[in-house]
Design a protein around this motif. Structure first.
Motif, mmCIF file in Angstrom:
data_model
loop_
_atom_site.group_PDB
_atom_site.id
_atom_site.type_symbol
_atom_site.label_atom_id
_atom_site.label_comp_id
_atom_site.label_asym_id
_atom_site.label_seq_id
_atom_site.Cartn_x
_atom_site.Cartn_y
_atom_site.Cartn_z
ATOM 1 N N HIS A 219 48.936 41.751 3.543
ATOM 2 C CA HIS A 219 48.504 40.349 3.468
ATOM 3 C C HIS A 219 48.498 39.871 2.022
ATOM 4 O O HIS A 219 48.460 40.673 1.094
ATOM 5 C CB HIS A 219 47.093 40.169 4.062
ATOM 6 N N ASP A 221 45.913 37.418 -0.042
ATOM 7 C CA ASP A 221 44.649 36.707 0.134
ATOM 8 C C ASP A 221 44.955 35.203 0.133
ATOM 9 O O ASP A 221 45.670 34.703 -0.753
ATOM 10 C CB ASP A 221 43.669 37.052 -0.999
ATOM 11 N N HIS A 297 49.716 42.773 -0.314
ATOM 12 C CA HIS A 297 49.189 44.112 -0.596
ATOM 13 C C HIS A 297 48.759 44.756 0.713
ATOM 14 O O HIS A 297 48.380 44.077 1.666
ATOM 15 C CB HIS A 297 48.080 44.117 -1.654
HETATM 16 FE FE LIG Z 1 43.405 41.407 -0.044
#
Ligand SMILES: [Fe+2]
Ligand SMILES: O=C(O)CCC(=O)C(=O)O
Length: 343
Positions: A219, A221, A297
């Motif tokens: 994902h 953020d 990540h």
């Molecule tokens: Fe994250």
């Protein structure tokens, strides 16, 4: 593109299995496996959500029974799903294929420093806290209530993080960050490479506790949720973090458009660069700039990590402190293709 692990049935007639092949859905289009499991979970017990291939945009949702799968297929196929960012899902029954022999993570070179990883905006500081500070931080969180998710436990401070929307509710302020995190914030304020360290004013802390074998799906953020600096302190145990830079524009079709299950270009969809970095306990990772905005990540769900020629066993738990600043206006980053504010 790598060999798909699962195949979709040619039609949905006369096939009925507990497994669904769901296209236009996955971490590469901003939907985590946890979110997908939660939405499909309203039709029956979801036994797991797995990548259907390495595209990041197709998943297999496995139910315990075929009736639940049929109910989800009828309700969710071919129409925008409000709980999954309005995406139109393309769903078929999945013909399970035996998973391939596990590919050891040695297939990717694991970097031991951020310089080696060479991703702009990625920094790793070893021994950021002392062993004694580590014990104090762990004792502090263990004295507070944990929230149990499907596979790991979390705590939120400052603002609650909502896993369905992958965002925070800025109107629900939980209060200042707790005093036990003050020594960490103090060290962050003199973090090297930060031009405006004095203005970091982090206000959201997520504590994650991962048992061995539990990771985090790929994902980025959410840009609109958090500002440009994301700090993550590893405690108690090590892990390997993989970074993926998907081909430009491959993952975020324009709002309202849908990607047809068969029309997707498989060559494009598996087009990503991969790097991995080893995070030892007490190290601090900083994601900024390109590393924060453009790279997914991912913590592989492994019990052991191959760090080049060494086998590193995940310890009984890894606890991470992720510190971020909640964003109040839209994100104006230079990576619109990964930015929910600019889509
Ligand atoms: Fe994250
Ligand atoms: O556990 C970590 O280090 C990373 C956590 C993370 O990526 C997140 O909470 O978004």
């Amino acid at each position: 593109m790598g060999l798909p692990r699962f195949g979709a049935a040619k039609t949905n007639h006369s096939t009925s299995t507990p497994n669904l092949y769901v296209a236009n859905c996955g971490p590469a289009v901003g939907l985590s496996h946890d979110t997908i499991a939660s939405v499909f979970g309203s039709f029956g017990l979801v036994h797991g959500v797995f990548p259907a291939d390495d595209s990041g945009a197709r998943v297999i949702v496995c139910y315990n029974d075929a009736t639940s799968a049929a109910a989800a297929l009828t309700a969710l196929h071919g129409r925008p799903c409000p709980h999954l960012a309005g995406r139109t899902l393309h769903i078929r029954y999945s013909l399970l294929r035996p998973p391939p022999a596990p590919t050891p993570s040695t297939s990717i070179q694991v970097c031991l420093s951020a310089a080696e990883a060479n991703i702009p905006g990625l920094y790793l500081l070893l021994d950021f806290v002392t062993p004694q500070e580590e014990q104090e931080l762990l004792a502090a969180v263990d004295a507070r209530p944990w929230i149990s998710l499907a596979k790991r436990r979390v705590q939120h401070y400052g603002y609650k993080f909502c896993y369905q929307t992958r965002n925070v509710d800025t109107k629900q302020h939980l209060g200042e960050l707790p005093s036990f995190v003050a020594p960490v914030l103090e060290k962050i304020s003199s973090f090297p490479n930060l031009n405006d360290a004095a203005n970091v004013s982090l206000d959201q802390l997520t504590v994650n506790e991962y048992p061995p074998g539990v990771g985090l799906s790929p994902h980025i953020d959410t840009h609109s949720a958090f500002e440009g600096l994301i700090f993550s302190l590893s405690l108690a145990g090590p892990c390997l973090m993989e970074f993926r830079r998907y081909a430009q524009g491959a993952w975020f079709p324009k709002a309202g458009s849908s990607v047809d299950m068969d029309a997707e270009n498989p060559d494009n969809s598996s087009n990503f660069s991969r790097k991995a970095i080893y995070l030892p306990p007490r190290s601090m990772l900083l994601l900024s700039e390109e590393a924060r905005y453009a790279w997914h990540h991912y913590i592989p769900h492994h019990k052991i990590d191959m760090v080049n020629d060494n086998v590193i066993k995940r310890s009984s738990r890894r606890v991470s402190f992720t510190l971020r600043k909640v964003r109040t206006g839209p994100c104006q980053c230079e990576f619109p293709q990964y930015c929910d504010s600019q889509r």
